[in-house]
Design an enzyme around this catalytic site. Sequence first.
Site, mmCIF file in Angstrom:
data_model
loop_
_atom_site.group_PDB
_atom_site.id
_atom_site.type_symbol
_atom_site.label_atom_id
_atom_site.label_comp_id
_atom_site.label_asym_id
_atom_site.label_seq_id
_atom_site.Cartn_x
_atom_site.Cartn_y
_atom_site.Cartn_z
ATOM 1 N N HIS A 169 29.137 -48.509 -51.055
ATOM 2 C CA HIS A 169 30.172 -47.796 -50.285
ATOM 3 C C HIS A 169 29.582 -46.880 -49.204
ATOM 4 O O HIS A 169 30.311 -46.351 -48.369
ATOM 5 C CB HIS A 169 31.057 -46.946 -51.206
ATOM 6 C CG HIS A 169 31.907 -47.744 -52.145
ATOM 7 N ND1 HIS A 169 32.827 -48.678 -51.718
ATOM 8 C CD2 HIS A 169 31.976 -47.751 -53.505
ATOM 9 C CE1 HIS A 169 33.433 -49.221 -52.770
ATOM 10 N NE2 HIS A 169 32.932 -48.678 -53.869
ATOM 11 N N ASP A 205 31.006 -56.745 -56.542
ATOM 12 C CA ASP A 205 31.626 -55.576 -57.186
ATOM 13 C C ASP A 205 33.155 -55.700 -57.099
ATOM 14 O O ASP A 205 33.678 -56.350 -56.191
ATOM 15 C CB ASP A 205 31.154 -54.311 -56.450
ATOM 16 C CG ASP A 205 31.535 -53.021 -57.150
ATOM 17 O OD1 ASP A 205 30.687 -52.462 -57.866
ATOM 18 O OD2 ASP A 205 32.696 -52.565 -56.972
ATOM 19 N N HIS A 207 35.113 -53.499 -56.120
ATOM 20 C CA HIS A 207 35.574 -52.777 -54.937
ATOM 21 C C HIS A 207 34.910 -53.321 -53.674
ATOM 22 O O HIS A 207 33.737 -53.685 -53.685
ATOM 23 C CB HIS A 207 35.269 -51.282 -55.091
ATOM 24 C CG HIS A 207 35.860 -50.697 -56.335
ATOM 25 N ND1 HIS A 207 35.110 -50.509 -57.480
ATOM 26 C CD2 HIS A 207 37.118 -50.287 -56.607
ATOM 27 C CE1 HIS A 207 35.896 -49.999 -58.428
ATOM 28 N NE2 HIS A 207 37.111 -49.857 -57.923
ATOM 29 N N ASP A 294 32.120 -54.095 -62.522
ATOM 30 C CA ASP A 294 33.453 -53.552 -62.811
ATOM 31 C C ASP A 294 34.555 -54.597 -62.662
ATOM 32 O O ASP A 294 35.742 -54.269 -62.699
ATOM 33 C CB ASP A 294 33.747 -52.306 -61.962
ATOM 34 C CG ASP A 294 33.240 -52.407 -60.546
ATOM 35 O OD1 ASP A 294 32.837 -53.506 -60.114
ATOM 36 O OD2 ASP A 294 33.254 -51.371 -59.838
HETATM 37 ZN ZN LIG Z 1 33.070 -50.858 -57.922
#
Ligand SMILES: [Zn+2]
Length: 353
Positions: A169, A205, A207, A294
């Site tokens: 991120h 991931d 996200h 995740d």
């Molecule tokens: Zn994540």
Amino acid sequence: MKTFHNPHHALHQGRHEMFRGRLVACHEVPARLDHVRAELQRRALGSLHEPAIDDAALDAAIARVHDPRYVAFLAHAWDEWVALDPSNAQRDALPSVWPLGNPHAFRRDRPPANFAARLGLYAFDAGTPLMAGTWTAARSGAACALAAARAVQDGQRAAFALTRPPGHHAGPDFFGGYCFLNNAAIAAQALRDAGRARVAVLDIDYHHGNGTQTLFYERADVLTVSLHGDPQTEYPFFLGYADERGAGPGEGFNLNLPLPRGTGFPAWRAALERAIRAVADFRADALVVPMGMDTFEGDPISGFLLRSADYTTVGRLLAELGLPTVFTFEGGYAVAEVGINTVNLLEGFWQAA
Ligand SMILES: [Zn+2]
């Protein structure tokens, strides 16, 4: 396969994060990494190393990806936080004011002297606490990524940067999503600088890998692909849509595959196979996999339904690309299972490699 683990990761241990309107205990905890390392040792998969990178080489690799003003901010952030108020030594630094994106609303070219304001200049959420050991831990994590890239460059089929805080991120000059330095981007850029002409980053991931996308958005030499929860409902919300295809010379070199919350393995795997075809069509000569775990059905903050055995298949599918591969450890907050799931993926890769 060589694993480079971060000996300083536990210096970064947040107390609280702002999560859905409440201050809660951090999801991103040191035990995550400890479980992965223990499982690697239990199954004797490859060898474990601490990164051996000299300071000058590490600083240079970080500077290839991150803005110098941002790096200086991170290096001195904790001291400034405590200087603002000595009692801050007992609290994590979290931002509470931000200068939005509209240049006519707020100026971003004049970093305020006030540290609490500058924290908001570089952060995009209040979920990413910064503490005394954050910079040491993040910098040592970047060393793991660089060491993994070098191992692959030296002929290893695969290498794993086992580090936290995670990285995908983090952008050129911003942190958030528990990330400060973009380890996957540092590895990808190091592979480019070592002579690999085309590097692909395939982010698995839950996200969207917004930081990595931003870093390479206008470049044709690094393909970025991400499969992730639909930003309409899932963090980081403001990036990760399918119509983001790259810009300028990078037009066509970013691929987003958002999937709805509740996606199970058959549909997720179909998206992965599409991502893998994109990497093959790009004729990549090295691969970086920001490896977030995740997507697991038991993850407390995510919404896909992959099971532990599925990760072995994921590893096998990635290995079939036949590319030198760097894995970087990203998310995965079902702490008890993160070791098994991570090593299932690596073992699946290794058995098929
Ligand atoms: Zn994540």
